[in-house]
Design a protein around this motif. Structure first.
Motif, PDB file in Angstrom:
ATOM      1  N   GLU A  89       0.830  -1.202   0.000  1.00  0.00           N
ATOM      2  CA  GLU A  89       0.000   0.000   0.000  1.00  0.00           C
ATOM      3  C   GLU A  89       0.869   1.259   0.000  1.00  0.00           C
ATOM      4  N   ILE A  90       1.029   1.830  -1.180  1.00  0.00           N
ATOM      5  CA  ILE A  90       1.775   3.077  -1.347  1.00  0.00           C
ATOM      6  C   ILE A  90       0.865   4.024  -2.124  1.00  0.00           C
ATOM      7  N   GLU A 139       3.312   9.445  -1.564  1.00  0.00           N
ATOM      8  CA  GLU A 139       4.301   8.365  -1.501  1.00  0.00           C
ATOM      9  C   GLU A 139       4.434   7.703  -2.874  1.00  0.00           C
ATOM     10  N   PHE A 140       3.304   7.457  -3.517  1.00  0.00           N
ATOM     11  CA  PHE A 140       3.341   6.849  -4.851  1.00  0.00           C
ATOM     12  C   PHE A 140       3.979   7.800  -5.855  1.00  0.00           C
ATOM     13  N   LEU A 149       7.694   7.661  -5.348  1.00  0.00           N
ATOM     14  CA  LEU A 149       8.244   6.413  -5.882  1.00  0.00           C
ATOM     15  C   LEU A 149       8.396   6.489  -7.390  1.00  0.00           C
ATOM     16  N   TYR A 173       8.521  11.822   4.037  1.00  0.00           N
ATOM     17  CA  TYR A 173       7.970  10.865   3.082  1.00  0.00           C
ATOM     18  C   TYR A 173       9.023   9.880   2.580  1.00  0.00           C
ATOM     19  N   LYS A 177       9.051   7.216   5.185  1.00  0.00           N
ATOM     20  CA  LYS A 177       7.882   6.339   5.042  1.00  0.00           C
ATOM     21  C   LYS A 177       8.066   5.361   3.892  1.00  0.00           C
ATOM     22  N   LEU A 178       8.562   5.869   2.776  1.00  0.00           N
ATOM     23  CA  LEU A 178       8.735   5.039   1.587  1.00  0.00           C
ATOM     24  C   LEU A 178       9.765   3.945   1.835  1.00  0.00           C
ATOM     25  N   LYS A 235       8.260   1.150   4.022  1.00  0.00           N
ATOM     26  CA  LYS A 235       7.318   0.286   3.316  1.00  0.00           C
ATOM     27  C   LYS A 235       8.015  -0.631   2.317  1.00  0.00           C
ATOM     28  N   LEU A 236       9.184  -0.214   1.852  1.00  0.00           N
ATOM     29  CA  LEU A 236       9.898  -0.999   0.844  1.00  0.00           C
ATOM     30  C   LEU A 236      11.210  -1.570   1.378  1.00  0.00           C
TER      31      LEU A 236
END
Length: 222
Positions: free
Chosen positions: A150-151, A155-156, A159, A194, A197-198, A201-202
């Motif tokens: 879930e990004i 955040e997306f 990326l 951010y 956060k990224l 998540k990765l």
């Protein structure tokens, strides 16, 4: 999502173009040449759609000043001026393409996509891949080894910006301008938040391992 600056004074046309572009792009619309020049200088866009017959500064003047300042953003002129002299002058001062009115919206989209592919800002498909990571720009869906992650939102966008600019040093200020915009109410420190956060998540992916912080400069995805 690609970011487009639309500089167009013809309201009847600009509204229909704006609505059409919003289906596949983040669009900022301005109505005179001076404001268009300011926007192009202050924010980072993937492409500029530029009319020629504008108040304050005409399109030729805007384009000449942009190129003089070293701004290389692809520019597609769209105008009712259809003479060969106007077309040649447009290319002479730095246009990447020239589209005369009236035009079909599907043709406009095709020309935008062609320019973005030429500049490396648009993949041949909606899928951006990096190792085991796949980001689908058509539905903002991210997977790692086939499993969804879930990004969302900024955040997306962050990326995708790194995936589209591999091996390029991205200063924090540039990232902030591109993702949040020059007129954002927040500050450049939001980039660090951010980025953290990224990375979380990765974690344990090739992306996280190869995303380097350059102290006092910014970041680079190697």
């Amino acid at each position: 999502m690609i970011k487009i600056l639309l500089v167009e004074d013809d309201l009847s046309l600009s509204n229909s173009v704006y609505d059409f572009l919003e289906n596949f792009a983040d669009v900022v619309q301005v109505f005179d040449g001076a404001e268009g020049l300011y926007e192009a200088e202050m924010n980072i866009y993937d492409i500029i759609l530029l009319d020629l017959m504008l108040p304050e500064k005409n399109g030729f003047e805007v384009l000449t000043e942009l190129r003089g300042k070293g701004i290389k953003t692809p520019v597609l002129i769209m105008t009712a001026k259809e003479s060969l002299d106007d077309k040649m002058h447009g290319f002479d001062v730095g246009a990447d393409d020239y589209l005369t009115k009236p035009f079909y919206l599907d043709e406009l989209k095709a020309r935008i996509q062609a320019l973005l592919k030429r500049s490396g800002k648009l993949e041949d498909t909606a899928l951006l891949k990096y190792g085991e990571l796949v980001a689908n720009t058509s539905n903002n869906h991210v997977t790692v080894d086939g499993q969804p992650v879930e990004i969302l939102g900024k955040e997306f966008d962050l990326l995708v910006y790194f995936l589209q600019n591999r091996n390029v040093i991205l200063p924090k200020e540039q990232i902030f301008d591109r993702i949040w915009g020059f007129d954002s109410d927040t500050t450049v420190t939001v980039v660090e938040v951010y980025m953290s956060k990224l990375r979380k998540k990765l974690k344990n992916t090739e992306f996280a391992e190869n995303l380097a912080t350059l102290r006092n400069v910014g970041y680079i995805l190697r």
